[in-house]
Design a protein around this motif. Structure first.
Motif, PDB file in Angstrom:
ATOM      1  N   TYR A  32      32.925  35.052  40.893  1.00  0.00           N
ATOM      2  CA  TYR A  32      33.198  36.301  40.599  1.00  0.00           C
ATOM      3  C   TYR A  32      33.204  36.392  39.069  1.00  0.00           C
ATOM      4  CZ  TYR A  32      35.622  40.703  41.297  1.00  0.00           C
ATOM      5  OH  TYR A  32      35.854  41.985  41.114  1.00  0.00           O
ATOM      6  N   PRO A  33      32.719  37.576  38.797  1.00  0.00           N
ATOM      7  CA  PRO A  33      31.972  38.481  39.571  1.00  0.00           C
ATOM      8  C   PRO A  33      30.387  38.116  40.063  1.00  0.00           C
ATOM      9  CG  PRO A  33      31.857  39.318  37.091  1.00  0.00           C
ATOM     10  CD  PRO A  33      32.867  38.074  37.441  1.00  0.00           C
ATOM     11  N   THR A  34      29.837  38.540  40.682  1.00  0.00           N
ATOM     12  CA  THR A  34      28.559  37.999  41.365  1.00  0.00           C
ATOM     13  C   THR A  34      27.454  38.387  40.376  1.00  0.00           C
ATOM     14  OG1 THR A  34      28.307  39.809  42.777  1.00  0.00           O
ATOM     15  CG2 THR A  34      29.327  37.853  43.611  1.00  0.00           C
ATOM     16  N   LEU A  35      27.410  37.990  39.166  1.00  0.00           N
ATOM     17  CA  LEU A  35      26.550  38.055  38.265  1.00  0.00           C
ATOM     18  C   LEU A  35      25.822  36.769  37.536  1.00  0.00           C
ATOM     19  CD1 LEU A  35      28.511  40.921  36.057  1.00  0.00           C
ATOM     20  CD2 LEU A  35      26.847  41.143  37.813  1.00  0.00           C
ATOM     21  N   ASN A  36      24.681  36.979  37.105  1.00  0.00           N
ATOM     22  CA  ASN A  36      24.162  35.687  36.408  1.00  0.00           C
ATOM     23  C   ASN A  36      24.910  35.547  34.996  1.00  0.00           C
ATOM     24  OD1 ASN A  36      22.349  35.132  38.649  1.00  0.00           O
ATOM     25  ND2 ASN A  36      20.941  36.402  37.828  1.00  0.00           N
ATOM     26  N   ASN A  37      25.437  34.250  34.749  1.00  0.00           N
ATOM     27  CA  ASN A  37      26.047  34.225  33.560  1.00  0.00           C
ATOM     28  C   ASN A  37      27.016  35.179  33.287  1.00  0.00           C
ATOM     29  OD1 ASN A  37      24.437  31.877  32.972  1.00  0.00           O
ATOM     30  ND2 ASN A  37      22.779  33.305  32.418  1.00  0.00           N
ATOM     31  N   ALA A  38      27.946  35.408  34.275  1.00  0.00           N
ATOM     32  CA  ALA A  38      28.941  36.328  34.040  1.00  0.00           C
ATOM     33  C   ALA A  38      30.069  35.846  32.801  1.00  0.00           C
ATOM     34  CB  ALA A  38      29.658  36.552  35.113  1.00  0.00           C
ATOM     35  N   PRO A  39      30.369  36.902  31.856  1.00  0.00           N
ATOM     36  CA  PRO A  39      31.073  36.558  30.789  1.00  0.00           C
ATOM     37  C   PRO A  39      32.581  35.871  31.221  1.00  0.00           C
ATOM     38  CG  PRO A  39      31.199  38.963  30.946  1.00  0.00           C
ATOM     39  CD  PRO A  39      30.051  38.224  32.060  1.00  0.00           C
ATOM     40  N   LYS A  40      33.012  35.040  30.256  1.00  0.00           N
ATOM     41  CA  LYS A  40      34.370  34.216  30.788  1.00  0.00           C
ATOM     42  C   LYS A  40      35.418  35.402  29.971  1.00  0.00           C
ATOM     43  CE  LYS A  40      32.913  30.756  32.902  1.00  0.00           C
ATOM     44  NZ  LYS A  40      33.223  29.295  32.215  1.00  0.00           N
ATOM     45  N   TYR A  41      36.461  35.269  30.667  1.00  0.00           N
ATOM     46  CA  TYR A  41      37.774  36.000  30.173  1.00  0.00           C
ATOM     47  C   TYR A  41      37.924  35.653  28.618  1.00  0.00           C
ATOM     48  CZ  TYR A  41      42.359  37.898  29.716  1.00  0.00           C
ATOM     49  OH  TYR A  41      43.514  38.648  29.317  1.00  0.00           O
ATOM     50  N   GLN A  42      38.470  36.595  27.925  1.00  0.00           N
ATOM     51  CA  GLN A  42      38.811  36.355  26.537  1.00  0.00           C
ATOM     52  C   GLN A  42      40.221  36.605  26.302  1.00  0.00           C
ATOM     53  OE1 GLN A  42      36.731  34.826  24.289  1.00  0.00           O
ATOM     54  NE2 GLN A  42      35.420  34.872  25.937  1.00  0.00           N
ATOM     55  N   VAL A  43      41.098  35.938  25.748  1.00  0.00           N
ATOM     56  CA  VAL A  43      42.470  36.374  25.523  1.00  0.00           C
ATOM     57  C   VAL A  43      42.677  37.654  25.084  1.00  0.00           C
ATOM     58  CG1 VAL A  43      44.673  35.525  24.422  1.00  0.00           C
ATOM     59  CG2 VAL A  43      43.063  33.870  25.508  1.00  0.00           C
ATOM     60  N   GLY A  44      43.454  38.299  25.718  1.00  0.00           N
ATOM     61  CA  GLY A  44      43.750  39.872  25.187  1.00  0.00           C
ATOM     62  C   GLY A  44      43.202  40.751  26.089  1.00  0.00           C
ATOM     63  N   GLU A  45      42.117  40.405  26.536  1.00  0.00           N
ATOM     64  CA  GLU A  45      41.432  41.531  27.486  1.00  0.00           C
ATOM     65  C   GLU A  45      42.220  42.104  28.585  1.00  0.00           C
ATOM     66  OE1 GLU A  45      36.829  40.902  27.417  1.00  0.00           O
ATOM     67  OE2 GLU A  45      37.938  39.402  28.703  1.00  0.00           O
ATOM     68  N   ARG A  46      42.422  43.127  28.996  1.00  0.00           N
ATOM     69  CA  ARG A  46      43.210  43.714  30.050  1.00  0.00           C
ATOM     70  C   ARG A  46      42.326  43.829  31.140  1.00  0.00           C
ATOM     71  NH1 ARG A  46      48.026  47.882  28.248  1.00  0.00           N
ATOM     72  NH2 ARG A  46      48.485  46.958  26.103  1.00  0.00           N
ATOM     73  N   ILE A  47      42.650  43.336  32.296  1.00  0.00           N
ATOM     74  CA  ILE A  47      42.078  43.291  33.414  1.00  0.00           C
ATOM     75  C   ILE A  47      42.944  44.400  34.470  1.00  0.00           C
ATOM     76  CG2 ILE A  47      41.282  42.105  35.614  1.00  0.00           C
ATOM     77  CD1 ILE A  47      40.695  39.729  33.889  1.00  0.00           C
ATOM     78  N   ARG A  48      42.040  45.146  35.021  1.00  0.00           N
ATOM     79  CA  ARG A  48      42.914  46.021  36.060  1.00  0.00           C
ATOM     80  C   ARG A  48      42.578  45.569  37.497  1.00  0.00           C
ATOM     81  NH1 ARG A  48      42.388  52.390  34.123  1.00  0.00           N
ATOM     82  NH2 ARG A  48      43.449  51.967  32.084  1.00  0.00           N
ATOM     83  N   VAL A  49      43.748  45.255  38.247  1.00  0.00           N
ATOM     84  CA  VAL A  49      43.582  44.881  39.517  1.00  0.00           C
ATOM     85  C   VAL A  49      43.879  46.092  40.385  1.00  0.00           C
ATOM     86  CG1 VAL A  49      44.742  43.186  41.357  1.00  0.00           C
ATOM     87  CG2 VAL A  49      44.675  43.016  38.839  1.00  0.00           C
TER      88      VAL A  49
END
Length: 252
Positions: A181-198
């Protein structure tokens, strides 16, 4: 009705002495009271915000996406629960950030103060320190464990929790890898400080995530009709995770 004719200055003085839990009932008295309390930036909400929230939170950018005083108060009442986290974690003075102590061979979790079983809800979570080998965000019921030995995907380790491991982009539930997840080819990894909305939709029983204002798709379906709490599990010593409740998600 005399109450409907009270000027704003009198309403401000009156409502400033009333507990927040009773202000909702006040809004039902008459249209004038409803109109006054419906202004989420008036002095009554400002007064309660300053009284309840730590000055550190109000001056920092932790609440930068929460525009009104009433919304900031709501976020505070939905923040991490200091009485529902691992013994190796504590909620910082700002009220919105949980800190994991440097304890070896332990995975530690934290839950929000309020669980949801109806409606649609959205909150932001972001790491303010290294992820370590496992860093999971998602949901859990009250019966899911908040601490275990070793470095594991604690959130998602049983049938009472659902998690997204930001380190390897895997979804976990009932101890099983549910896929990438997400179902993308080579999905970018999380970078510290990025805000994710749940984004939790209790009406549709789904959990989804959004990053950088991009909807990443539904992560879990078929969630149970039981109170579900914003949750996190971490392994890295001295890492910190913040969570801010935003209210109903904005579509589109």
């Amino acid at each position: 009705m005399a109450a409907a004719k009270l000027p704003p200055q009198v309403l401000e003085a009156l409502f400033s002495y009333i507990d927040i839990s009773d202000l909702r009932n006040c809004a039902l008295v008459c249209k004038n009271w409803y109109k006054y309390l419906n202004d989420e930036n008036n002095d009554v909400w400002r007064f309660n915000c300053v009284r309840k929230l730590a000055e550190e939170a109000l001056k920092s950018d932790v609440l930068k996406n929460v525009p009104t005083y009433k919304a900031k108060l709501r976020a505070f009442y939905h923040a991490w629960n200091p009485n529902d986290c691992s013994r190796n974690m504590y909620v910082k003075q700002n009220g919105f950030t949980v800190h994991r102590n440097p304890v070896a061979q332990s995975t530690d979790g934290s839950r929000g103060k309020i669980g949801f079983r109806a409606g649609r809800h959205c909150w932001e979570i972001w790491w303010e320190g290294p992820l370590g080998t496992v860093a999971v965000i998602g949901l859990a019921t009250k019966s899911s464990p908040i601490q275990c030995q070793g470095y594991v995907s604690l959130l998602g380790s049983d049938d009472q929790s659902w998690g997204w491991n930001l380190v390897d982009n895997h979804l976990i539930h009932n101890g099983d890898n549910q896929g990438n997840y997400p179902t993308l080819n080579n999905a970018p990894k999380y970078q510290v400080g990025e805000r994710i909305r749940v984004i939790l939709d209790c009406d549709d029983n789904t959990l989804a995530f959004e990053k950088n204002y991009e909807f990443l798709g539904v992560a879990f379906r078929g969630l149970p009709n039981t109170p579900l709490y914003p949750s996190v599990s971490a392994v890295y010593g001295n890492t910190e995770v913040s969570m801010v409740y935003l209210g109903p998600p904005l579509d589109g």
